[in-house]
Design a protein around this motif. Structure first.
Motif, short mmCIF file in Angstrom:
data_model
loop_
_atom_site.label_atom_id
_atom_site.label_comp_id
_atom_site.label_asym_id
_atom_site.label_seq_id
_atom_site.Cartn_x
_atom_site.Cartn_y
_atom_site.Cartn_z
N SER A 1 0.86 -1.19 0.00
CA SER A 1 0.00 0.00 0.00
C SER A 1 0.89 1.23 0.00
O SER A 1 2.12 1.12 -0.08
CB SER A 1 -0.92 -0.01 1.22
N ILE A 2 0.27 2.43 0.10
CA ILE A 2 1.06 3.65 0.13
C ILE A 2 0.33 4.70 0.97
O ILE A 2 -0.91 4.78 0.95
CB ILE A 2 1.33 4.17 -1.30
N ASP A 3 1.10 5.45 1.74
CA ASP A 3 0.56 6.49 2.63
C ASP A 3 1.37 7.76 2.40
O ASP A 3 2.58 7.80 2.69
CB ASP A 3 0.67 6.01 4.09
N PHE A 4 0.72 8.81 1.88
CA PHE A 4 1.39 10.09 1.66
C PHE A 4 1.09 11.02 2.83
O PHE A 4 -0.06 11.45 3.03
CB PHE A 4 0.88 10.73 0.36
N HIS A 5 2.11 11.36 3.60
CA HIS A 5 1.92 12.28 4.72
C HIS A 5 1.56 13.69 4.24
O HIS A 5 1.05 14.50 5.01
CB HIS A 5 3.19 12.35 5.57
N ALA A 6 1.84 13.99 2.98
CA ALA A 6 1.57 15.33 2.45
C ALA A 6 0.09 15.58 2.22
O ALA A 6 -0.33 16.72 2.01
CB ALA A 6 2.33 15.54 1.14
N GLY A 7 -0.72 14.53 2.23
CA GLY A 7 -2.15 14.69 2.00
C GLY A 7 -2.96 14.53 3.26
O GLY A 7 -2.48 14.00 4.27
N SER A 8 -4.20 15.00 3.21
CA SER A 8 -5.11 14.89 4.35
C SER A 8 -6.43 14.32 3.84
O SER A 8 -7.18 15.01 3.13
CB SER A 8 -5.32 16.26 5.01
N MET B 1 -0.27 22.14 2.21
CA MET B 1 0.66 22.53 3.25
C MET B 1 2.08 22.26 2.77
O MET B 1 2.37 21.19 2.24
CB MET B 1 0.40 21.76 4.55
N ALA B 2 2.95 23.27 2.97
CA ALA B 2 4.33 23.14 2.51
C ALA B 2 5.13 22.25 3.47
O ALA B 2 4.79 22.09 4.65
CB ALA B 2 4.98 24.52 2.42
N GLY B 3 6.21 21.71 2.96
CA GLY B 3 7.09 20.91 3.80
C GLY B 3 7.78 19.81 3.03
O GLY B 3 7.55 19.60 1.83
N ALA B 4 8.65 19.09 3.73
CA ALA B 4 9.30 17.88 3.21
C ALA B 4 8.60 16.70 3.86
O ALA B 4 8.73 16.48 5.07
CB ALA B 4 10.79 17.89 3.53
N TRP B 5 7.87 15.94 3.07
CA TRP B 5 6.94 14.93 3.58
C TRP B 5 7.43 13.52 3.24
O TRP B 5 8.02 13.29 2.19
CB TRP B 5 5.55 15.13 3.00
N LEU B 6 7.14 12.60 4.13
CA LEU B 6 7.45 11.19 3.92
C LEU B 6 6.26 10.49 3.30
O LEU B 6 5.11 10.81 3.59
CB LEU B 6 7.78 10.53 5.28
N TYR B 7 6.51 9.54 2.42
CA TYR B 7 5.49 8.56 2.05
C TYR B 7 6.08 7.17 2.22
O TYR B 7 7.29 6.98 2.13
CB TYR B 7 4.93 8.80 0.65
N HIS B 8 5.22 6.21 2.50
CA HIS B 8 5.70 4.87 2.80
C HIS B 8 4.58 3.85 2.64
O HIS B 8 3.39 4.21 2.56
CB HIS B 8 6.27 4.79 4.22
N CYS B 9 4.95 2.59 2.64
CA CYS B 9 3.97 1.51 2.62
C CYS B 9 3.34 1.42 4.00
O CYS B 9 4.03 1.44 5.02
CB CYS B 9 4.65 0.18 2.26
N MET C 1 10.60 0.53 1.55
CA MET C 1 9.39 1.10 0.96
C MET C 1 9.08 2.46 1.56
O MET C 1 8.19 2.63 2.39
CB MET C 1 8.20 0.14 1.12
N TYR C 2 9.83 3.46 1.09
CA TYR C 2 9.60 4.84 1.53
C TYR C 2 10.10 5.79 0.45
O TYR C 2 10.89 5.42 -0.44
CB TYR C 2 10.30 5.12 2.87
N GLY C 3 9.64 7.04 0.54
CA GLY C 3 10.06 8.07 -0.41
C GLY C 3 9.71 9.44 0.14
O GLY C 3 9.28 9.58 1.30
N ALA C 4 9.89 10.50 -0.66
CA ALA C 4 9.71 11.86 -0.18
C ALA C 4 8.87 12.68 -1.16
O ALA C 4 8.96 12.50 -2.38
CB ALA C 4 11.06 12.54 0.01
N VAL C 5 8.06 13.58 -0.59
CA VAL C 5 7.31 14.58 -1.34
C VAL C 5 7.76 15.94 -0.85
O VAL C 5 7.74 16.21 0.36
CB VAL C 5 5.79 14.42 -1.14
N VAL C 6 8.15 16.82 -1.77
CA VAL C 6 8.57 18.17 -1.43
C VAL C 6 7.52 19.15 -1.94
O VAL C 6 7.25 19.20 -3.15
CB VAL C 6 9.95 18.51 -2.03
N VAL C 7 6.93 19.89 -1.02
CA VAL C 7 5.98 20.94 -1.37
C VAL C 7 6.62 22.26 -0.99
O VAL C 7 6.85 22.54 0.19
CB VAL C 7 4.63 20.75 -0.64
#
Length: 870
Positions: free
Chosen positions: A662-669, A693-701, A714-720
């Motif tokens: 699965s995947i979970d983006f911390h940058a979203g609500s 919301m701006a920031g450096a966000w983690l996403y992961h399984c 199983m992780y990555g980054a989202v930059v806003v």
């Protein structure tokens, strides 16, 4: 007057020995340790014993016993203190020597054998016992001095108290170095602090405090007027100056260390002024007085040299520069103080009347002019290289050993041998355990019976540096001969000892040596014998082909050989390997490239459609170490997503693996029920979120157990981007994670993940990847580094060595901007947090970047910026 009757009775019981006989028995322990030190100096290297052993046998064994014994004696005699009981003296001496023995034997075993927790525990327990016993002795002096007459000699106990405190201080960095859990730089700072606290504090303060009264006694004259006032005035500056020196060296505060040693030297000069006046009134004329005078000259010269070195080199290089001279100082000052004092005091405590006193004095002073001349001349010659220096040390040892033999003869003739008491048992235990340490040192492994030599010789280049030995693993056929061409590429001394007992000399920075290991018939370990370096990771393994267990345990590959990277010779770590086997200084496979850390600007448009395919593959995660990984998009970390406030991300997740993900983006609500659900192999889903919301966000399984999926990559980054984010010359993104070797889902790997005990820490999926492929920049460019801590259990304290941050953005908020007066040294992030820092590199050079939790940095979480002139 009535007659007086006088009845004379004969006693069959021998008369009780005078009180001073206890000191004579205690001095046999001093002589025994001194003899062991001389033997270790003469034969230790040939036996494969560590080079620091003679110093510690002498300083910890002989000198510490002498200080404890004689500081008590002088305090009792001068202050009219209550005499301690014989039982207390014997118990204290036995406990002290048991601690010294455990410490030395444990430290020798750590340097010469496979070590382990029991060995480390023995060494640490010994250190605690020694420090505790000295603290007990010091406390006893303080308590008894308060109730004593004191008077003009009250200063004696104060100097002894300060000396005892510095022995306890010296024990702290010594214990830390036994653990080996500090960086190379910190290790060198600690060893410098340790040496100064022990030599200038424990020994120096005790000696100076004693000389106020001992020196006039040796010259057979009265104490100089004003000596007690001088002693009172100079103690506090000496103690505070030394404290500043020790703290400055330990923490890298160079100028604090310089100021401290200058204050200490000034206090020593002021303290010796009365001693000089005494010597001018009554010049030295005996063996004891000339020997003690020579020791004072050595001490003064050593202080001048010490101050010069501390003022000229950084704290982490102080001990490297001073190391060749420490044994010279130890013998020139400490050794001669001990020899001179015993030359005078031993005949006195042996007792027996004037006739025996003269006879014993004549014995211990026999040939003293020649012995003194040989000792001091040879000490100067020990600084010569090669055979000349070695022969000079032989002459020094012969001179000291001659005194030990003469003094022991005097003790034996006087009938004051130790009785079967706690003292005797302590000395016997010390000798037995030291013999055990010798046996441990000589019990090298690495050979087995029944293997015929092949006649082939393998030569491998070996590099020492940064608390690593590279290559970490060398493999060859059973029966092959091995030759190692060793070079020290570090800024501090190292050596290399193999488990079969052969070893290089201690190599200064840049020095080389050829080590002929001999015929290898089975697994063999190598390590650096400098105290603490082995525990910090300076080890290597020699393995033989066909030994699967050895190859799996070693992990990694050898570098520079014909078979480097080959499957047959251990080119790939076994998937089930859980031993670690990480060699950050090793060689990466041909064609390997790190994850692209350069961060591109946010793309245009407000909607970003991205497809992420889950794969289960294999990746080279450390030099020569391949590991199965679970990935988003085939890389660890997964694809970097970047956008601006208000953008929409539409993610299509495709599960091309063999299990649910699965995947979970911390940058979203949004409600996680549907977009974060686990999908089976072959399925896909669409995940849509607004970047508001701006920031450096983690996403992961987010499939359970999540720690297991993150731990396997199983992780990555989202930059806003924050609003109005200024442009910079370069941007990089580093995602820090943990590496757990072994078969994913295997019991051992799962156990390590549950215990949060990774094999390494990584930036962008590789251990020290950017050490082999540094990031680049130019002088005066503004560089922005985005950092995300993926965990699953560890955060980070991101730091660039040699740079300061003028901008810090953490978790959606600016903590520092260029117009602010302050600066920042690290970006601290808990697991799943992110941010960025900015810096401008002032000049060309190599700038390491690390997680300042050095346990992480020394196990993979480090790399470099290569900065060039524009």
């Amino acid at each position: 007057m009535p007659p007086v009757q006088i009845r004379i009775e004969s006693h069959t019981r021998p008369p009780t020995l005078p009180r001073a006989s206890w000191h004579s028995r205690a001095n046999t322990v001093v002589l025994a340790w001194a003899a062991l030190a001389v033997l270790a100096l003469l034969f230790g290297e040939g036996l494969g014993l560590p080079r620091w052993l003679p110093v510690h046998l002498f300083l910890l064994g002989a000198v510490t016993n002498a200080i404890v014994t004689w500081t008590e004696h002088f305090s009792v005699a001068l202050l009219r203190m209550a005499q301690p009981t014989a039982r207390m003296q014997s118990v204290r001496l036995a406990v002290l020597n048991a601690g010294i023995t455990a410490l030395i034997a444990g430290a020798v075993a750590l340097s010469t054998t496979s070590g382990g927790v029991p060995v480390l525990g023995t060494a640490l327990a010994g250190a605690a016992v020694v420090a505790g016993t000295v603290a007990w002795h010091t406390g006893w002096l303080v308590v008894r001095a308060r109730g004593a007459m004191g008077g003009r000699f009250a200063h004696v106990t104060r100097w002894y108290t300060a000396a005892g405190l510095f022995l306890v201080v010296a024990a702290v960095p010594g214990a830390v170095m036994l653990f080996g859990s500090v960086s190379s730089r910190t290790h060198e700072q600690l060893i410098a602090a340790h040496a100064h606290a022990a030599l200038l504090g424990w020994v120096g303060l005790a000696v100076i405090g004693t000389l106020f009264t001992l020196w006039p006694t040796l010259l057979r004259t009265r104490v100089a007027e004003g000596s007690e006032k001088t002693a009172h005035r100079t103690l506090l500056p000496a103690a505070l100056g030394l404290a500043a020196t020790v703290a400055g060296l330990a923490h890298g505060w160079r100028w604090a260390a310089v100021a401290g040693v200058l204050v200490y030297a000034a206090a020593f000069a002021a303290a010796t002024a009365p001693l000089v006046r005494v010597a001018l009134r009554r010049r030295p004329h005996t063996a004891a007085s000339w020997t003690v005078l020579a020791a004072q000259v050595w001490f003064a010269v050593a202080l001048v040299a010490d101050a010069a070195v501390i003022s000229l080199v950084p704290a982490h290089e102080v001990y490297t520069v001073l190391r060749p001279y420490v044994p010279v100082f130890l013998v020139g000052f400490t050794g001669q103080i001990l020899l001179g004092s015993l030359t005078f005091l031993l005949p006195v405590v042996l007792g027996g009347g004037p006739e025996r006193l003269m006879r014993n004095s004549g014995l211990v002073e026999k040939w003293w002019p020649a012995r003194l001349a040989v000792l001091n001349t040879a000490l100067l010659l020990t600084l010569l290289p090669g055979v000349a220096g070695t022969l000079a040390w032989v002459a020094v040892a012969a001179s000291v050993l001659a005194f030990v033999v003469l003094a022991a003869t005097a003790v034996i003739r006087s009938g004051h041998l130790p009785r079967p008491s706690a003292t005797a048992m302590g000395a016997t235990a010390g000798a037995a355990a030291t013999a055990l340490a010798l046996m441990l040192a000589l019990s090298g492994g690495g050979t087995s019976e029944g293997v015929e030599p092949t006649g082939r010789t393998r030569t491998v280049e070996v590099s020492l540096g940064a608390m690593t030995i590279s290559p970490g693993t060398v493999s060859l056929d059973p029966g092959d001969s091995l030759v190692l061409e060793v070079v020290n590429n570090d800024s501090q001394p190292h050596d290399l000892r193999m488990g079969n007992g052969v070893q290089t000399p201690l190599l200064s920075p840049g020095e080389e040596a050829v080590l002929e290991v001999g015929v290898v018939t089975g697994p063999l370990e190598g390590w650096c014998t400098v105290m603490g370096h082995r525990a910090a990771g300076m080890t290597m393994n020699v393995v033989t082909t066909g030994d699967d267990v050895a190859l799996a345990d070693a992990g990694g590959t050898e570098a520079g050989g014909a078979d480097a990277g080959g499957e047959e010779h251990g080119g790939h770590a076994a998937h089930g390997d859980t031993s670690g086997g990480i060699d950050p200084g090793g060689e990466w496979s041909e064609g390997w490239e790190p994850f692209e850390a350069a961060l591109e600007p946010a793309p245009g448009g407000e909607v970003h459609e991205v497809e992420i395919v889950v794969t289960e593959s294999e990746s080279e995660v450390a030099p020569g170490v391949r590991q199965p990984v679970w990935t988003f998009g085939g890389t660890v970390p997964g694809p970097v997503l970047r956008g601006k406030l208000g953008d929409v991300f539409e993610i299509t997740l495709v599960n091309d693996g063999t299990m649910g993900h699965s995947i979970d983006f911390h940058a979203g609500s949004l409600a996680p029920d549907e977009p974060m659900r686990t999908i089976a192999p072959g399925e896909e889903l669409t995940y849509r979120f607004h970047a508001d919301m701006a920031g450096a966000w983690l996403y992961h399984c987010s499939t359970m157990p999540m720690s297991h999926h993150l731990g396997n990559g199983m992780y990555g980054a989202v930059v806003v981007d924050p609003p109005d984010l200024p442009e910079v010359d370069r941007e990089y993104l580093l995602v820090q994670g943990e590496l757990y070797l072994g078969e994913p889902g295997g019991a051992e790997q799962v156990e390590k993940i549950a215990a949060a005990e990774p094999d390494a820490w990584v930036f962008n999926g590789s251990a020290n990847g950017y050490g082999h492929a540094p990031l680049t920049a130019e002088v005066d460019e503004r560089v922005r580094v985005w950092v995300v801590a993926a965990g699953p259990s560890s955060g980070t304290a991101f730091h660039i060595v040699g740079a300061r941050f003028d901008t810090v953005y953490k978790e959606g908020n600016y903590l520092l901007r260029p117009e602010d007066p302050g600066g920042s040294q690290a970006l601290d992030l808990a697991p799943a947090q992110g941010g960025f820092v900015e810096t401008v590199f002032p000049e060309a050079g190599t700038y390491p970047f690390v997680d300042h939790d050095f346990r992480h940095a020394e196990n993979g979480a480090h790399g470099y910026f290569e900065v060039e002139d524009r």
